[in-house]
Structure formats: structure tokens, C-alpha cells
Design a protein around this motif. Structure first.
Motif, PDB file in Angstrom:
ATOM      1  N   ASN A 152       0.833  -1.212   0.000  1.00 39.45           N
ATOM      2  CA  ASN A 152       0.000   0.000   0.000  1.00 39.45           C
ATOM      3  C   ASN A 152       0.868   1.262   0.000  1.00 39.45           C
ATOM      4  O   ASN A 152       0.559   2.248   0.656  1.00 39.45           O
ATOM      5  CB  ASN A 152      -0.940   0.006   1.206  1.00 39.45           C
ATOM      6  CG  ASN A 152      -2.122   0.946   1.004  1.00 39.45           C
ATOM      7  OD1 ASN A 152      -2.561   1.190  -0.126  1.00 39.45           O
ATOM      8  ND2 ASN A 152      -2.628   1.492   2.098  1.00 39.45           N
ATOM      9  N   HIS A 153       1.975   1.185  -0.728  1.00 40.26           N
ATOM     10  CA  HIS A 153       2.935   2.287  -0.792  1.00 40.26           C
ATOM     11  C   HIS A 153       2.701   3.051  -2.090  1.00 40.26           C
ATOM     12  O   HIS A 153       3.004   2.574  -3.178  1.00 40.26           O
ATOM     13  CB  HIS A 153       4.361   1.727  -0.744  1.00 40.26           C
ATOM     14  CG  HIS A 153       5.405   2.766  -0.481  1.00 40.26           C
ATOM     15  ND1 HIS A 153       5.756   3.710  -1.408  1.00 40.26           N
ATOM     16  CD2 HIS A 153       6.179   3.002   0.622  1.00 40.26           C
ATOM     17  CE1 HIS A 153       6.711   4.481  -0.909  1.00 40.26           C
ATOM     18  NE2 HIS A 153       6.987   4.069   0.326  1.00 40.26           N
ATOM     19  N   ILE A 154       2.173   4.267  -1.992  1.00 38.54           N
ATOM     20  CA  ILE A 154       1.697   4.973  -3.172  1.00 38.54           C
ATOM     21  C   ILE A 154       2.835   5.369  -4.115  1.00 38.54           C
ATOM     22  O   ILE A 154       2.699   5.301  -5.340  1.00 38.54           O
ATOM     23  CB  ILE A 154       0.870   6.216  -2.764  1.00 38.54           C
ATOM     24  CG1 ILE A 154       0.169   6.817  -3.982  1.00 38.54           C
ATOM     25  CG2 ILE A 154       1.746   7.232  -2.054  1.00 38.54           C
ATOM     26  CD1 ILE A 154      -0.806   5.889  -4.650  1.00 38.54           C
ATOM     27  N   LYS A 190      -7.568  -0.494 -13.246  1.00 36.97           N
ATOM     28  CA  LYS A 190      -8.542  -0.429 -12.140  1.00 36.97           C
ATOM     29  C   LYS A 190      -7.829  -0.540 -10.788  1.00 36.97           C
ATOM     30  O   LYS A 190      -8.140   0.197  -9.842  1.00 36.97           O
ATOM     31  CB  LYS A 190      -9.546  -1.580 -12.312  1.00 36.97           C
ATOM     32  CG  LYS A 190     -10.520  -1.778 -11.141  1.00 36.97           C
ATOM     33  CD  LYS A 190     -11.498  -0.635 -11.017  1.00 36.97           C
ATOM     34  CE  LYS A 190     -12.709  -0.983 -10.150  1.00 36.97           C
ATOM     35  NZ  LYS A 190     -12.400  -1.486  -8.819  1.00 36.97           N
ATOM     36  N   LYS A 191      -6.872  -1.450 -10.686  1.00 42.82           N
ATOM     37  CA  LYS A 191      -6.124  -1.597  -9.431  1.00 42.82           C
ATOM     38  C   LYS A 191      -5.375  -0.313  -9.088  1.00 42.82           C
ATOM     39  O   LYS A 191      -5.338   0.108  -7.925  1.00 42.82           O
ATOM     40  CB  LYS A 191      -5.134  -2.761  -9.557  1.00 42.82           C
ATOM     41  CG  LYS A 191      -5.765  -4.143  -9.589  1.00 42.82           C
ATOM     42  CD  LYS A 191      -4.695  -5.202  -9.821  1.00 42.82           C
ATOM     43  CE  LYS A 191      -5.290  -6.609  -9.884  1.00 42.82           C
ATOM     44  NZ  LYS A 191      -5.737  -7.082  -8.571  1.00 42.82           N
ATOM     45  N   ARG A 227      -7.332   5.977  -4.919  1.00 38.21           N
ATOM     46  CA  ARG A 227      -8.544   6.363  -4.194  1.00 38.21           C
ATOM     47  C   ARG A 227      -8.439   6.012  -2.714  1.00 38.21           C
ATOM     48  O   ARG A 227      -8.890   6.777  -1.840  1.00 38.21           O
ATOM     49  CB  ARG A 227      -9.755   5.669  -4.823  1.00 38.21           C
ATOM     50  CG  ARG A 227     -11.089   6.098  -4.233  1.00 38.21           C
ATOM     51  CD  ARG A 227     -12.236   5.423  -4.948  1.00 38.21           C
ATOM     52  NE  ARG A 227     -13.506   5.823  -4.369  1.00 38.21           N
ATOM     53  CZ  ARG A 227     -14.683   5.351  -4.754  1.00 38.21           C
ATOM     54  NH1 ARG A 227     -14.729   4.452  -5.751  1.00 38.21           N
ATOM     55  NH2 ARG A 227     -15.792   5.751  -4.174  1.00 38.21           N
ATOM     56  N   ARG A 228      -7.827   4.856  -2.408  1.00 40.37           N
ATOM     57  CA  ARG A 228      -7.660   4.475  -1.003  1.00 40.37           C
ATOM     58  C   ARG A 228      -6.797   5.473  -0.244  1.00 40.37           C
ATOM     59  O   ARG A 228      -6.952   5.634   0.967  1.00 40.37           O
ATOM     60  CB  ARG A 228      -7.048   3.076  -0.913  1.00 40.37           C
ATOM     61  CG  ARG A 228      -7.991   1.949  -1.239  1.00 40.37           C
ATOM     62  CD  ARG A 228      -7.519   0.632  -0.666  1.00 40.37           C
ATOM     63  NE  ARG A 228      -6.208   0.241  -1.170  1.00 40.37           N
ATOM     64  CZ  ARG A 228      -6.026  -0.475  -2.277  1.00 40.37           C
ATOM     65  NH1 ARG A 228      -7.080  -0.861  -2.999  1.00 40.37           N
ATOM     66  NH2 ARG A 228      -4.814  -0.805  -2.662  1.00 40.37           N
ATOM     67  N   HIS A 229      -5.913   6.121  -0.966  1.00 45.13           N
ATOM     68  CA  HIS A 229      -5.062   7.136  -0.341  1.00 45.13           C
ATOM     69  C   HIS A 229      -5.718   8.514  -0.358  1.00 45.13           C
ATOM     70  O   HIS A 229      -5.069   9.504  -0.007  1.00 45.13           O
ATOM     71  CB  HIS A 229      -3.710   7.196  -1.046  1.00 45.13           C
ATOM     72  CG  HIS A 229      -2.784   6.083  -0.665  1.00 45.13           C
ATOM     73  ND1 HIS A 229      -1.789   6.222   0.278  1.00 45.13           N
ATOM     74  CD2 HIS A 229      -2.720   4.795  -1.065  1.00 45.13           C
ATOM     75  CE1 HIS A 229      -1.143   5.075   0.423  1.00 45.13           C
ATOM     76  NE2 HIS A 229      -1.692   4.188  -0.385  1.00 45.13           N
ATOM     77  N   GLY A 230      -6.975   8.574  -0.778  1.00 41.77           N
ATOM     78  CA  GLY A 230      -7.702   9.835  -0.788  1.00 41.77           C
ATOM     79  C   GLY A 230      -7.380  10.731  -1.965  1.00 41.77           C
ATOM     80  O   GLY A 230      -7.780  11.899  -1.974  1.00 41.77           O
ATOM     81  N   ALA A 242      -6.849   9.418  -8.991  1.00 43.06           N
ATOM     82  CA  ALA A 242      -7.559   8.214  -9.413  1.00 43.06           C
ATOM     83  C   ALA A 242      -8.304   8.452 -10.720  1.00 43.06           C
ATOM     84  O   ALA A 242      -8.293   7.617 -11.632  1.00 43.06           O
ATOM     85  CB  ALA A 242      -8.533   7.775  -8.325  1.00 43.06           C
ATOM     86  N   GLU A 243      -8.954   9.624 -10.824  1.00 42.02           N
ATOM     87  CA  GLU A 243      -9.670   9.935 -12.056  1.00 42.02           C
ATOM     88  C   GLU A 243      -8.704  10.056 -13.237  1.00 42.02           C
ATOM     89  O   GLU A 243      -8.998   9.615 -14.349  1.00 42.02           O
ATOM     90  CB  GLU A 243     -10.456  11.232 -11.888  1.00 42.02           C
ATOM     91  CG  GLU A 243     -11.345  11.550 -13.078  1.00 42.02           C
ATOM     92  CD  GLU A 243     -12.278  12.715 -12.814  1.00 42.02           C
ATOM     93  OE1 GLU A 243     -12.926  13.163 -13.778  1.00 42.02           O
ATOM     94  OE2 GLU A 243     -12.359  13.177 -11.655  1.00 42.02           O
TER      95      GLU A 243
END
Length: 629
Positions: free
Chosen positions: A70-72, A94-95, A101-104, A109-110
């Protein structure tokens, strides 16, 4: 989008969807490796794919790892590099978007979704995920629905003609229905009912239900409603001029006051609306039936690095041929784009696509070649050669040079590429550059046979094009010094010497014969050249002493060969032919040049030489050495 472009239906214009670009990304989401050090195992996994980008399994391990961590920052580095090689993997887009998105990072994401849809606009699944993302992330207080509708429109324009696009169309209809927009629902059905898709019958059934459960005035525009009302009135004998007294059937938007007549009109309108679409449905059903077998043959519509079965490749070829012959340009383009998702690693389909587009769009051809060569097939030679030839045809000589040079830099050692560079320069009068390219190939050759191959090419360029016999002779003599047992070098040297003034070149011709006769080549080959020497002196020589000496020399070789055969028969020595290098081309040349001499050593056998075809049996121009490993 232009009708003739390969992006006409699949690579749609994303600009109106992209109301925000990368500059819209929240500054709070911009992180660096300095502030967030990479995970411990990242470098190890990264080095694997960096050293071998074609290691798809290595990529899957890396992407799985960054997801788990989960390291952006690590994820962005890994995903961005991965998509530069494999942009058709829609599931990984998608992933990537989910991770942002999980990181806000909603804007990030868009942006990931937009990049993915530009890379693979025919992905129905990715469009559905994108629209779902928009619906879930829009402000609850925002009454605007134009963004969602705009996304749906781009989606159906890009992927709506795909045979398996039914879920996208149904999602669009359901969304408009939720908004209470019955007219938009009916308009969407009007479009989908004319497109051959897998669930064509299901769409028609749902369309009928919509019509039966809704009032016509809610489904049609004012103009359509008035037109239909007047059409039905005319059919039933009612007109403005001849309407009977007391007949209160209006011909505008007014409501009918009589309940019975109102019900009759509604039912008649419903019947007529469905009847009109029934004709469209029947035609569409016929189109679906023609494509159904091909569609059933598509077992893997998505991208994967694993090879496709031969049956599926055959199915794609036959489907494309059918659509080219029977379909519209738009449908052909969409089918090619669908095919290239499954067959992205097969250059034959890219070349077929480019060939088709030649009659429709020059820029489209260039775009197809560019995608194939820079993304999907960076190591495949034929598609690069065709791209270079295409640019040369368009007069873009420098671009053709660049394509060939860049490809040769990434895949060195391919003779066909170096020779294409040489021929490009020769065609445009740059003979000095062509000579430099061949000399460079000789100097950089890894084997003597490869060096000899390029030496022959250079000698022929110098002799045939530049008319420089002495320079061509020097090239071949130097090559012979480095590769004394290469028969093709001697044959080519003989050819250029024969092509000149034989009176002046007699010594050079005899020198070439003597080099072979005195070499360590198999005795069968030396006898062949010896016989050729005797014939030359008989036909063109000026000194009988040389002829007699050559004849005696030839007889001596025949006796040596006979002696070797006897020793082999007695078991004291293996025949020299078994110990000699067995080059297929050399053996074929020897057999064709030897005539019947081997079976009758004492015969001079003129007839075999007079029947000899000099050019074809030598076959000197057909040899292409395998690329060095």
C-alpha cells in the motif's frame, strides 16, 4: 473524430471528459521518494523487470507487492512503467485507480482512469468502472448530471459498437431511467437496436416493455408526437379538412378528452412505435446471425502474453476479412482494435490493419505503425521495416532513417535491417553512406561468415552501382584472406572479373582459380574450380602453355580424389567429403557445377560447362546469415 482515422470509434476524443488534467491533482497528494522511502523488497523486484521488461511474471510479482505494501510512491513508479509496456491490461488500470482512491487522491484516481481509457478505449469493463467511480465520488449536493451523461456518451461512442458492449448500454439506459428521462431511454434504445450485439434480442424486449409501460407523449419529443399523431389520423381517415362534425381528435399536442379515444390513440401509438423498431430489429438480427459464429470463436477477448491457439488466430483473420468485405469502415476499425487487444503481440495483425487503412487515412496508418513499434512490438523486425518503407513512400526520408536506425540500435545484428538501411541510402543517391554502412557491418561482424556476407554485398555495390572494379576486387580479396574456405567469396570474385575485359583480366581470373585450387577446401570443390579454369583458358586464354598446365593440374586433382576414395574403401581413411564443412549452399553449387565429371574422371566434358547457367546455381545473392547470438 474523422471517419477515416483508426481512432474514429475506438480512440475517442477524451478532452470533454477531461475537464481536469494532471494539473488538477491535489498538491497534498504529491509525494516523493525522499519523504516516503521505498519498501525493502521493491528494488529487488524492480531490477528484475528493468533488466527484462518482457518478463510479465516479474511485473505481476512487483505490482502485487506494491499493492500489498500500500505504498503509493512505489505503486506509481511500478504501474507507470508497467503500462508503458502493457497498456492493454485493463484490470491493472482499475487496481491503480483503486490504490490512489484508497489514499484519498480522487483527482489522481480519475486521471488514472482517463489514461487507461485513452490506452484501451474499447474496454467496456474499464468504462463501467470509470462511470461507477464518477457516480460514487461526485458531490452529493451537485445536481449536475452532465458529467455522468458525458462519460456515458464517450463510452458508447468508443466501445458501443463492440459486439459485447451490452452491459454498457444497459447501464446507460438504467441510469437515464433512474433520472426519469424516458425520452433519453427511448433514444438510447433507438441507437442500440441498430447495432449488432450479443444481447440484441434482450434489448428489444426491454424496449418493448418501456413502450408498453410508458405514455407515448413521455417517450417522444413534441415534434415526434405530433408527427405520429397526424400519421395515425391520416391512416384512420381523419384530416383537418374532412374531420366529421363533433370529432374531437386533435392534431397537435392537445389532450383527447374522450377516454375511449385517448386509450385507443395510446395503444395505436405504442403499436406503431414498436412496429417501426421491429423492422430495425429484424435487420439487426440478420447482421448478428452473420457474425455469431465468428464471435463464438473468440475465446480470449482480453490481452495476455500467452500465445493464442491457432484456431483463434484463424478465426480473427477470417472475421476481419469478412468485416472488410461486408461491414462499414467504422465496424472494420472497431474489429481491428478489438483484435489487437487479443493479438497485440502478433505483428501480422498490425500489418494487416495498416494495410487496410492505407486507402482511408495516412495519419491512421502512421498511428498504427507507431503504436505497434513503440509499445507492443519493439523487437519485431518486419513491422519496423514496413513502417520505414511507408514513411519513405510518403517522402519522409529522415523519419525512415530514424526508424531503421533506432530499431537496429535496440536489436543489433539483423542483416535485413542493415541491408534495408543500405538500400534506403542507395535509392536516394547517398552511395557514400551506403558504403560506410556496409563497411561498418564488416568491421563489427562477430563471425567470419557474417563478415564475408557483408563483404559480398559491399563488393556488388561498388562494382554494379559505383562501377569501381578495383575497389570491389580489393574488398573480396581482403574477405578471402579472413575466410579462405568460403566458396561464395570466390564465386563473386569470379563474377566481377568475368564481367570486365577478359583480355586485361586474365591474370586476375586465373589468380582467383588458383586461390581455390591451392586452398584447403574439399577436393570436390577444388576440382570444380579446376575444371572451370580449364574451360576459361580454352574459351578465352591466349597462352596454350597455361592451358596445358591447367589440364595437367586438373588431372592431378582427379587422381588425388581417386586415391582418397580407394583409401576410404579400404578403411584406412575417411572420405574428405565427410570431414569437410557441409555448407548446404556450397554443396549445392558443387553438385550443379560438377556435371558428369565425377563419374568419368578422364573426360574433359565440355558439354556440362556449356549447359551451365552461371547466375542461378551460384545463388550468391540469397544468403542471409543468422543473427549472432
Amino acid at each position: 473524430m474523422e471517419q477515416s482515422s483508426p481512432e474514429s470509434s475506438s480512440n475517442m476524443d477524451m478532452e470533454s471528459v477531461q475537464e481536469g488534467t494532471i494539473e488538477d491533482v491535489d498538491t497534498s497528494a504529491v509525494e516523493t521518494e525522499d519523504s516516503f522511502p521505498l519498501p525493502s523488497e521493491f528494488e529487488k523486484l524492480w531490477n528484475v523487470v528493468e533488466g527484462n521488461p518482457q518478463d510479465f511474471t516479474g511485473w505481476t510479482y512487483l505490482l502485487q507487492y506494491v499493492e500489498q505494501e500500500n505504498h503509493i510512491i512505489a505503486a506509481r513508479k511500478a504501474f507507470d512503467k508497467f503500462f508503458s509496456y502493457y497498456p492493454y491490461c485493463y484490470g491493472y488500470w482499475k487496481k491503480y485507480a483503486d490504490l490512489e482512491r484508497r489514499h484519498g487522491n480522487i483527482k489522481c484516481a480519475e486521471e488514472v482512469y482517463r489514461r487507461g481509457l485513452q490506452a484501451i478505449p474499447l474496454s467496456v469493463d474499464l468504462w463501467i468502472h470509470y462511470v461507477t467511480f464518477l457516480k460514487e465520488t461526485m458531490d452529493n449536493g451537485d445536481p449536475e448530471t452532465s458529467r455522468i451523461r458525458g462519460a456515458f456518451e464517450h463510452a458508447v461512442l468508443a466501445a458501443g459498437t463492440d459486439f459485447r458492449s451490452d452491459r454498457l448500454w444497459e447501464m446507460y439506459v438504467n441510469w437515464e431511467n433512474e433520472q426519469g428521462n424516458l425520452r433519453e431511454c427511448r433514444a438510447i434504445y433507438d441507437r442500440i437496436l441498430g447495432i449488432p450485439t450479443q444481447l440484441y434480442s434482450h434489448h428489444f424486449q426491454r424496449f418493448r416493455e418501456l413502450i408498453q409501460n410508458s405514455l407515448p407523449r413521455d417517450l417522444l419529443t413534441a415534434e415526434e408526437f405530433i408527427k405520429l399523431r397526424r400519421e395515425l389520423a391520416t391512416t384512420n381517415g381523419h384530416t383537418v379538412d374532412n374531420a366529421p362534425p363533433g370529432d374531437d381528435i386533435p392534431l397537435g399536442l392537445e389532450e383527447i378528452t374522450d377516454p375511449a379515444k385517448l386509450i385507443t390513440e395510446i395503444e395505436n401509438m405504442r403499436h406503431r412505435i414498436i412496429e417501426i423498431r421491429q423492422e430495425m430489429f429484424n435487420h439487426n438480427e440478420h447482421e448478428v446471425s452473420k457474425r455469431w459464429t465468428f464471435e463464438e470463436g473468440i475465446k480470449r477477448p482480453y490481452f495476455h502474453v500467452k500465445p493464442l491457439e491457432k484456431a483463434q488466430l484463424k478465426n480473427w483473420k477470417e472475421y476481419l476479412d469478412f468485416e472488410i468485405e461486408n461491414g462499414t469502415h467504422e465496424r472494420v476499425v472497431v474489429l481491428f482494435e478489438r483484435c489487437l487487444i487479443s493479438c497485440a503481440l502478433y505483428e501480422e495483425f498490425w500489418m494487416k490493419y495498416a494495410k487496410y487503412l492505407e486507402n482511408h487515412s495516412i495519419e491512421g496508418v502512421r498511428h498504427v505503425y507507431s503504436r505497434a513499434c513503440t509499445i507492443h512490438l519493439p523487437k519485431k523486425p518486419m513491422v519496423h521495416l514496413l513502417w520505414a518503407a511507408f514513411e519513405e513512400q510518403q517522402g519522409n526520408i529522415n523519419e525512415a532513417r530514424r526508424i531503421l536506425k533506432v530499431f537496429e540500435g535496440s536489436v543489433p545484428g539483423l542483416a535485413m535491417v542493415r541491408l534495408r538501411r543500405v538500400s534506403l541510402e542507395r535509392r536516394h543517391g547517398n552511395l557514400e553512406e551506403a558504403e560506410i554502412l556496409l563497411q561498418e557491418a564488416i568491421d563489427n561482424a562477430k563471425t567470419s561468415s557474417e563478415s564475408s556476407f557483408y563483404a559480398i554485398k559491399l563488393a556488388r555495390l561498388l562494382f554494379k552501382v559505383q562501377k569501381n572494379l578495383s575497389k570491389a576486387r580489393t574488398v573480396l580479396l581482403e574477405a578471402i584472406e579472413n575466410d579462405k574456405e568460403n566458396t561464395k567469396l570466390y564465386l563473386n570474385l569470379l563474377e566481377i572479373e568475368y564481367s570486365g575485359d577478359l583480355k586485361q583480366n586474365e591474370d586476375n581470373v586465373l589468380m582467383c582459380f588458383d586461390k581455390v585450387i591451392s586452398s584447403s577446401l574439399p577436393i570436390e570443390i577444388r576440382i570444380t574450380f579446376s575444371q572451370r579454369k580449364v574451360e576459361f583458358l580454352e574459351d578465352f586464354g591466349f597462352d596454350v602453355n597455361k592451358l596445358v598446365y591447367a589440364y595437367d593440374e586438373h588431372q592431378t586433382l582427379l587422381k588425388d580424389q581417386d586415391l582418397q576414395k580407394r583409401k576410404a574403401e579400404n578403411g584406412s581413411e575417411e572420405p574428405t567429403g565427410k570431414k569437410a564443412r557441409t555448407d548446404d549452399t556450397t554443396l549445392a553449387t558443387t553438385q550443379m557445377m560438377g556435371g558428369d565429371m565425377q563419374s568419368n574422371p578422364s573426360a574433359y566434358n565440355y558439354s556440362a560447362w556449356y549447359q551451365y547457367n552461371y547466375q542461378t546455381p551460384w545463388n550468391y545473392g540469397q544468403y542471409y546469415p543468422p543473427p549472432s547470438t
